[in-house]
Scaffold this motif. Structure first.
Motif, PDB file in Angstrom:
ATOM      1  N   UNK A 274       0.835  -1.199   0.000  1.00  7.70           N
ATOM      2  CA  UNK A 274       0.000   0.000   0.000  1.00  7.70           C
ATOM      3  C   UNK A 274       0.869   1.248   0.000  1.00  7.70           C
ATOM      4  N   UNK A 275       2.031   1.187   0.653  1.00  5.69           N
ATOM      5  CA  UNK A 275       2.954   2.330   0.654  1.00  5.69           C
ATOM      6  C   UNK A 275       3.439   2.622  -0.756  1.00  5.69           C
ATOM      7  N   UNK A 276       3.735   1.577  -1.526  1.00  5.95           N
ATOM      8  CA  UNK A 276       4.194   1.774  -2.903  1.00  5.95           C
ATOM      9  C   UNK A 276       3.126   2.477  -3.727  1.00  5.95           C
ATOM     10  N   UNK A 277       1.871   2.054  -3.588  1.00 11.78           N
ATOM     11  CA  UNK A 277       0.792   2.705  -4.345  1.00 11.78           C
ATOM     12  C   UNK A 277       0.635   4.163  -3.920  1.00 11.78           C
ATOM     13  N   UNK A 278       0.696   4.422  -2.623  1.00  7.10           N
ATOM     14  CA  UNK A 278       0.572   5.787  -2.120  1.00  7.10           C
ATOM     15  C   UNK A 278       1.704   6.679  -2.633  1.00  7.10           C
ATOM     16  N   UNK A 279       2.930   6.180  -2.557  1.00  6.03           N
ATOM     17  CA  UNK A 279       4.092   6.957  -2.989  1.00  6.03           C
ATOM     18  C   UNK A 279       4.027   7.229  -4.486  1.00  6.03           C
ATOM     19  N   UNK A 280       3.699   6.225  -5.277  1.00  8.33           N
ATOM     20  CA  UNK A 280       3.626   6.406  -6.729  1.00  8.33           C
ATOM     21  C   UNK A 280       2.507   7.369  -7.110  1.00  8.33           C
ATOM     22  N   UNK A 281       1.381   7.287  -6.424  1.00  4.69           N
ATOM     23  CA  UNK A 281       0.263   8.173  -6.723  1.00  4.69           C
ATOM     24  C   UNK A 281       0.589   9.613  -6.365  1.00  4.69           C
ATOM     25  N   UNK A 282       1.129   9.832  -5.170  1.00  5.51           N
ATOM     26  CA  UNK A 282       1.451  11.195  -4.747  1.00  5.51           C
ATOM     27  C   UNK A 282       2.524  11.815  -5.635  1.00  5.51           C
ATOM     28  N   UNK A 283       3.546  11.040  -5.973  1.00  5.15           N
ATOM     29  CA  UNK A 283       4.566  11.556  -6.884  1.00  5.15           C
ATOM     30  C   UNK A 283       3.974  11.830  -8.259  1.00  5.15           C
ATOM     31  N   UNK A 284       3.025  10.981  -8.691  1.00 10.46           N
ATOM     32  CA  UNK A 284       2.334  11.212  -9.954  1.00 10.46           C
ATOM     33  C   UNK A 284       1.506  12.479  -9.946  1.00 10.46           C
ATOM     34  N   UNK A 285       1.140  12.929  -8.744  1.00  6.22           N
ATOM     35  CA  UNK A 285       0.393  14.186  -8.585  1.00  6.22           C
ATOM     36  C   UNK A 285       1.320  15.383  -8.422  1.00  6.22           C
ATOM     37  N   UNK A 286       2.624  15.155  -8.513  1.00  7.87           N
ATOM     38  CA  UNK A 286       3.582  16.245  -8.412  1.00  7.87           C
ATOM     39  C   UNK A 286       4.033  16.569  -7.007  1.00  7.87           C
ATOM     40  N   UNK A 287       3.755  15.680  -6.042  1.00 12.28           N
ATOM     41  CA  UNK A 287       4.174  15.891  -4.651  1.00 12.28           C
ATOM     42  C   UNK A 287       5.360  14.981  -4.358  1.00 12.28           C
ATOM     43  N   UNK A 288       6.468  15.540  -3.976  1.00 16.06           N
ATOM     44  CA  UNK A 288       7.652  14.736  -3.638  1.00 16.06           C
ATOM     45  C   UNK A 288       7.349  13.936  -2.372  1.00 16.06           C
ATOM     46  N   UNK A 289       7.304  12.604  -2.504  1.00 15.55           N
ATOM     47  CA  UNK A 289       6.756  11.762  -1.437  1.00 15.55           C
ATOM     48  C   UNK A 289       7.589  10.519  -1.182  1.00 15.55           C
ATOM     49  N   UNK A 290       7.690  10.138   0.083  1.00 14.55           N
ATOM     50  CA  UNK A 290       8.280   8.862   0.503  1.00 14.55           C
ATOM     51  C   UNK A 290       7.457   8.338   1.668  1.00 14.55           C
ATOM     52  N   UNK A 291       7.618   7.051   1.963  1.00 17.16           N
ATOM     53  CA  UNK A 291       6.864   6.437   3.062  1.00 17.16           C
ATOM     54  C   UNK A 291       7.796   5.646   3.959  1.00 17.16           C
ATOM     55  N   UNK A 292       7.586   5.774   5.260  1.00 20.91           N
ATOM     56  CA  UNK A 292       8.265   4.923   6.230  1.00 20.91           C
ATOM     57  C   UNK A 292       7.319   3.780   6.599  1.00 20.91           C
ATOM     58  N   UNK A 293       7.849   2.571   6.660  1.00 22.65           N
ATOM     59  CA  UNK A 293       7.096   1.414   7.136  1.00 22.65           C
ATOM     60  C   UNK A 293       7.420   1.268   8.620  1.00 22.65           C
ATOM     61  N   UNK A 294       6.394   1.283   9.463  1.00 21.90           N
ATOM     62  CA  UNK A 294       6.642   1.304  10.906  1.00 21.90           C
ATOM     63  C   UNK A 294       5.819   0.247  11.637  1.00 21.90           C
ATOM     64  N   UNK A 295       6.396  -0.283  12.703  1.00 22.02           N
ATOM     65  CA  UNK A 295       5.779  -1.353  13.482  1.00 22.02           C
ATOM     66  C   UNK A 295       4.739  -0.799  14.446  1.00 22.02           C
ATOM     67  N   UNK A 296       3.586  -1.517  14.536  1.00 19.89           N
ATOM     68  CA  UNK A 296       2.505  -1.103  15.415  1.00 19.89           C
ATOM     69  C   UNK A 296       2.036  -2.282  16.254  1.00 19.89           C
ATOM     70  N   UNK A 297       2.999  -3.082  16.762  1.00 17.49           N
ATOM     71  CA  UNK A 297       2.641  -4.215  17.623  1.00 17.49           C
ATOM     72  C   UNK A 297       2.245  -3.738  19.011  1.00 17.49           C
ATOM     73  N   UNK A 298       2.974  -2.766  19.538  1.00 20.27           N
ATOM     74  CA  UNK A 298       2.682  -2.182  20.849  1.00 20.27           C
ATOM     75  C   UNK A 298       2.303  -0.722  20.662  1.00 20.27           C
TER      76      UNK A 298
END
Length: 442
Positions: free
Chosen positions: A219-243
């Motif tokens: 889902x991060x890849x789709x979000x990053x590609x879409x936002x960059x496709x909209x002209x917004x310089x974008x990256x995503x961090x994958x983060x743990x949410x166990x606790x």
């Protein structure tokens, strides 16, 4: 020439075809004007859910949704940035991050949401502060950005009206977890903010929407590609949410913890997320490496400049000067509402703290009133849970490790659920980082 109708769009997507830009534009136009039959809308959402969309379709859907309403415009000399999180238990990162970025000279018009489910969203947390107004016009947002550099507001009626209709329909059609619909909803609202750079916090684990790192990365890849496709310089961090993040879950409790972070203290994992996300934005905006950016954010937390921006933002959004000063520089609990009852939770076994089940804790908080079951429900800002230990700490039998803040509505089942959320091990666990991956522009 055959006139295009929503019926045609529905038929093509149901048959598994890619939609054209014209077909997507027609669909969004009818949605935003609320001129689409509810049965057709539900069927089309289900067709997207089952058939999916290629990246081109997702980007075009996002662009059409963005154009369905007002797009904010800012002066050319502003560097406008923002962050979005897919949500997690105890996620109060936006509260210290926005003012820290403002302290570095960025403009942060953060449009956030309310929580639906276990705990409150960013807006619910801020509304625990007496006087804070999340309802700001575009003119008021601009004034706040000019004076302070940041604001945290709710979605206005003029921003992405198509998303409000689709969001409500997704809930009743069981298409909430459609990746193309998630992506277009998130990115269209950020694009409408007039951003130059965006960092995404995509979470996985027991307390997140995505259960494992692989699906979070997808889902991060789709979000990053879409936002960059909209002209917004974008990256995503994958983060743990166990606790849960930090040491609190619950609206007022999380505000108090965010203030501690802004004072340069508090939980290490919260600071890790704030500095890592801020560092990425510094890099995306072309002002240095992510590592250098993280150092700059950490310095803004340590030297009080981020705290001062937070105080200014509070005043700009309706909090009285005395309350804002007391919250930031005095005893925050003279300003924030407190639950009338605080009950210790004690360990029934000895061992090292390995984890705390984030979703189990969240369910108890929801039952106490910290979240809402459906849009429009009220939220009790006072209730929640405070953790007295950190991951890796040693616990003895009978030692208090958490406190439940409630208003007399805590049940025996809730007490048991919190006790069972604690995970102990015989050996001290190695510290696990919150940030486990990075998705950048290809």
């Amino acid at each position: 020439m055959h006139e295009l109708h929503v019926h045609d769009v529905l038929g093509r997507k149901a048959a598994g075809h890619e939609l054209t830009a014209k077909e997507i534009e027609l669909f969004v136009e009818r949605v935003s004007r609320e001129e689409i039959d509810r049965l057709q809308l539900g069927a089309l959402l289900m067709a997207i859910y089952t058939r999916g969309m290629v990246q081109r379709e997702v980007t075009q859907l996002t662009a059409a949704m963005t154009r369905s309403g007002e797009v904010l415009r800012w002066p050319d000399d502003w560097t406008v940035v923002d962050k979005h999180s897919t949500g997690g238990v105890g996620d109060k990162v936006s509260l210290p991050l926005a003012p820290a970025l403002a302290a570095l000279g960025f403009k942060v018009p953060m449009v956030s949401g309310r929580g639906l489910g276990h705990t409150g969203g960013t807006l619910d947390k801020l509304e625990a502060i007496p006087g804070f107004s999340v309802s700001q016009t575009a003119g008021q947002m601009r004034a706040c950005l000019e004076r302070v550099g940041c604001c945290i507001v709710g979605q206005t009626q003029t921003l992405v009206p198509a998303d409000r209709v689709l969001y409500a329909s997704r809930d009743v059609t069981h298409t909430v977890d459609s990746a193309p619909l998630i992506c277009s909803s998130i990115v269209s609202k950020k694009a409408a903010e007039g951003l130059q750079a965006l960092v995404l916090d995509v979470k996985y684990g027991a307390g997140a929407f995505q259960r494992d790192a692989r699906h979070a990365a997808e889902i991060a890849r789709m979000l990053v590609d879409t936002a960059n496709g909209m002209g917004i310089s974008t990256a995503a961090l994958i983060t743990s949410m166990e606790s849960p993040i930090g040491q609190t879950v619950g609206n007022a409790l999380e505000v108090a913890e965010a203030v501690r972070c802004l004072r340069g203290r508090g939980a290490a994992d919260l600071r890790e997320l704030v500095t890592a996300l801020g560092g990425q934005l510094v890099q995306l905006a072309g002002r240095g490496s992510a590592q250098h950016g993280a150092q700059l954010v950490a310095r803004a937390l340590a030297d009080g400049s981020a705290l001062d921006k937070f105080r200014q933002m509070l005043v700009c959004q309706g909090v009285s000067e005395p309350d804002a000063h007391q919250l930031c520089h005095g005893d925050e609990w003279t300003v924030l509402p407190r639950a009338p009852a605080i009950e210790d939770v004690c360990a029934t076994d000895a061992g090292f703290v390995h984890a705390v089940d984030a979703m189990a804790v969240a369910r108890v908080c929801a039952a106490l009133g910290a979240g809402r079951k459906q849009a429009g429900d009220s939220v009790d800002h006072r209730v929640g849970i405070t953790f007295l230990v950190r991951l890796g700490d040693m616990l003895e039998i009978g030692q208090p490790w958490a406190q439940i803040h409630h208003c007399g509505n805590l049940t025996d089942a809730g007490r048991l659920q919190v006790r069972q959320a604690l995970r102990l091990t015989a050996q001290r666990p190695s510290p696990a980082p919150r940030v486990t991956g990075l998705v950048q522009r290809q």
